[in-house]
Scaffold this motif. Structure first.
Motif, short mmCIF file in Angstrom:
data_model
loop_
_atom_site.label_atom_id
_atom_site.label_comp_id
_atom_site.label_asym_id
_atom_site.label_seq_id
_atom_site.Cartn_x
_atom_site.Cartn_y
_atom_site.Cartn_z
N GLN A 21 0.84 -1.20 0.00
CA GLN A 21 0.00 0.00 0.00
C GLN A 21 0.87 1.25 0.00
N ARG A 22 1.92 1.21 0.85
CA ARG A 22 2.79 2.39 0.95
C ARG A 22 3.57 2.60 -0.35
N LYS A 23 4.00 1.49 -0.96
CA LYS A 23 4.78 1.61 -2.20
C LYS A 23 3.91 2.24 -3.29
N LEU A 24 2.69 1.74 -3.41
CA LEU A 24 1.82 2.27 -4.46
C LEU A 24 1.45 3.73 -4.21
N LEU A 25 1.26 4.05 -2.93
CA LEU A 25 0.92 5.44 -2.61
C LEU A 25 2.08 6.37 -2.96
N LEU A 26 3.28 5.91 -2.58
CA LEU A 26 4.48 6.69 -2.88
C LEU A 26 4.61 6.90 -4.39
N GLU A 27 4.43 5.82 -5.15
CA GLU A 27 4.54 5.91 -6.61
C GLU A 27 3.47 6.84 -7.18
N ASN A 28 2.28 6.71 -6.64
CA ASN A 28 1.18 7.56 -7.11
C ASN A 28 1.46 9.03 -6.87
N ASN A 29 1.95 9.32 -5.66
CA ASN A 29 2.22 10.71 -5.31
C ASN A 29 3.30 11.30 -6.20
N MET A 30 4.37 10.52 -6.43
CA MET A 30 5.47 11.05 -7.25
C MET A 30 5.04 11.12 -8.72
N HIS A 31 4.20 10.19 -9.10
CA HIS A 31 3.67 10.23 -10.47
C HIS A 31 2.87 11.51 -10.67
N GLN A 32 2.13 11.88 -9.62
CA GLN A 32 1.35 13.12 -9.66
C GLN A 32 2.28 14.32 -9.91
N VAL A 33 3.45 14.28 -9.26
CA VAL A 33 4.41 15.38 -9.45
C VAL A 33 4.87 15.41 -10.92
N MET A 34 5.10 14.23 -11.47
CA MET A 34 5.53 14.17 -12.88
C MET A 34 4.43 14.75 -13.78
N SER A 35 3.19 14.47 -13.44
CA SER A 35 2.07 15.04 -14.21
C SER A 35 2.08 16.57 -14.09
N LEU A 36 2.42 17.04 -12.89
CA LEU A 36 2.45 18.50 -12.70
C LEU A 36 3.50 19.16 -13.59
N TYR A 37 4.52 18.40 -13.95
CA TYR A 37 5.56 18.91 -14.86
C TYR A 37 5.20 18.61 -16.32
N GLY A 38 4.02 18.07 -16.54
CA GLY A 38 3.55 17.87 -17.92
C GLY A 38 3.90 16.54 -18.55
N PHE A 39 4.39 15.57 -17.77
CA PHE A 39 4.77 14.28 -18.36
C PHE A 39 3.54 13.39 -18.55
N LYS A 40 3.56 12.62 -19.65
CA LYS A 40 2.43 11.75 -19.99
C LYS A 40 2.90 10.30 -19.94
#
Ligand SMILES: N[C@@H](Cc1c[nH]c[nH+]1)C(=O)O
Length: 418
Positions: A21-40
């Protein structure tokens, strides 16, 4: 004997329960940051033709790859690295695109390394690649993105070490070293083996000045001032340009507000030969291995048929998790499930209630009460399995509402849930 089939091979492991659960949450949160920088997002296959990762590409050594054959006799490999796959995709799907392409991924890599210190052979990389942008602004963006992700993960103390592959390459070119010698020297410098560097360089017929820079290389690390002093050591144009690029990069990172997170290391070289410009690695307490690695690879996409500069980063989630746990930094997961426990007579009511809650966005575990287990068993079960509360439908028009955080029990009526 039966125990044996419960084991996983050396270097791979199950991730389950709250760790997962923690791993997926961590990945999700950082993925969100990548989206904030415009990555697809992009997903590439787990295995590819060996050619995608062969020596020419400059990724890991062939013996470190998991290879196998398909039924036509083609050699396939489990991807040891995702950057070459992205380079292939960029050349294939964005052939005529001239403007920047931003791609990100969360995928596993497989490296058949030696099994010392429990090193994992399968790891998750959260990566981002910026293609078609050769500017120092793009270099800075990737470093800023890495820092943003690590901060978002909750890390406070970490350093991003930045090197420049071109500094060493410029000097090696001037010294006219053979390919093999360059490789040897690269390893010696990387390991900061001063005696080894001295022995190798002394045997060569090169200027005193050049010898001196090679000897100094393993020591050329620290803050921006160290770079300025390195500039006085050589007249090699490629090497000087490399330092100038780093200086400019630093200025931009200061604009991002991230100047304090970076240091420089001109002796930093990578095992990946595809890097052509800046290379970087992030380190923190609690793990000796890098938690993020990246760099510029301006010649790799061309090998797949598209002439495009590129830069990227991969955050190694497994290493980051180890560091966070050793630094006692929590990844806050919530016990969000509600358990609806019911006696057979109340099945329809229970199903309807679960549907009603799910439609409202609540996570509901629905369970028929087994007479073998008492309510305390279910409360213990709930605590271990991320359940915040139990609704026990026991009698006509009576629901026991059990809060597992406070261990309190209240009575409620059916109509309270309509
Ligand atoms: N693929 C590199 C990281 C990277 C992504 N982009 C560029 N470099 C690695 O596995 O270390």
């Amino acid at each position: 004997m039966i125990e044996k089939i419960l084991h996983t091979p050396e270097g791979v492991r199950d991730i389950y329960n709250s760790e997962c659960q923690r791993k997926l949450l961590l990945e999700n949160n950082m993925h969100q940051v990548m989206s904030l920088y415009g990555f697809k997002d992009i997903q590439t296959p787990t295995f590819e033709f060996f050619d995608i990762f062969n020596k020419e590409r400059g990724t890991i050594a062939s013996k470190e790859m998991y290879k196998f054959f398909d039924r036509d006799g083609n050699t396939l490999v489990l991807r040891p690295d995702i950057t070459p796959s992205i380079a292939r995709c960029a050349a294939k799907y964005y052939k005529d695109e001239k403007l920047p392409i931003r791609l990100c991924y969360t995928q596993n890599t497989f490296i058949n390394n030696t099994s010392y210190q429990g090193k994992l052979k399968e790891t998750t990389q959260l990566g981002a690649e910026l293609i078609n942008d050769d500017t120092v602004e793009a270099d800075a963006e990737m470093i800023a993105l890495t820092i943003s992700c690590l901060l978002d993960a909750g890390l406070k103390e970490f350093q991003l070490e930045i090197g420049q592959a071109d500094f060493f390459k410029g000097l090696a070119e001037e010294a006219k070293f053979e390919e093999e010698e360059v490789e040897q020297l690269r390893i010696l410098i990387e390991n900061k083996n001063l005696f080894g560097v001295e022995a190798l360089v002394s045997s060569k017929d090169i200027t005193k000045e050049l010898k001196e820079v090679f000897l100094q290389l393993p020591k050329l690390f620290g803050n921006i001032e160290n770079l300025i002093s390195a500039k006085t050591m050589t007249k090699n144009e490629r090497a000087l340009k490399a330092i100038e690029r780093l200086e400019e990069l630093y200025d931009i990172l200061v604009t991002y507000g991230y100047g304090d997170y970076v240091t420089f290391d001109l002796g930093m070289l990578s095992k990946y030969n595809y890097y052509t410009g800046i290379i970087f690695r992030a380190y923190t307490y609690g793990t000796g291995d890098a938690i993020a690695t990246g760099g510029r690879y301006d010649n790799l996409v061309r090998q797949f048929g598209k002439d495009a500069p590129a830069i990227g980063v991969a955050i190694v989630t497994n290493q980051l998790m180890i560091a966070l746990s050793r630094q006692k930094i929590e990844i806050p997961i919530e016990d969000r499930n509600t358990l609806i426990l019911y006696e057979t007579d109340y099945r329809s009511f229970a199903i309807n209630l679960a549907t009603h809650f799910r439609n409202d966005g609540m996570n509901v575990e629905l369970l028929l009460k087994n007479p073998v287990h008492d309510i305390q068993d279910y409360m213990n079960y709930g605590k271990v399995h991320g359940i915040g509360g139990v609704l026990y439908i026991k009698e006509d028009n009576l629901i026991k509402v059990i809060d597992l955080q406070t261990d309190t029990i209240k009575d409620a009526r059916f109509k309270d849930f309509e």
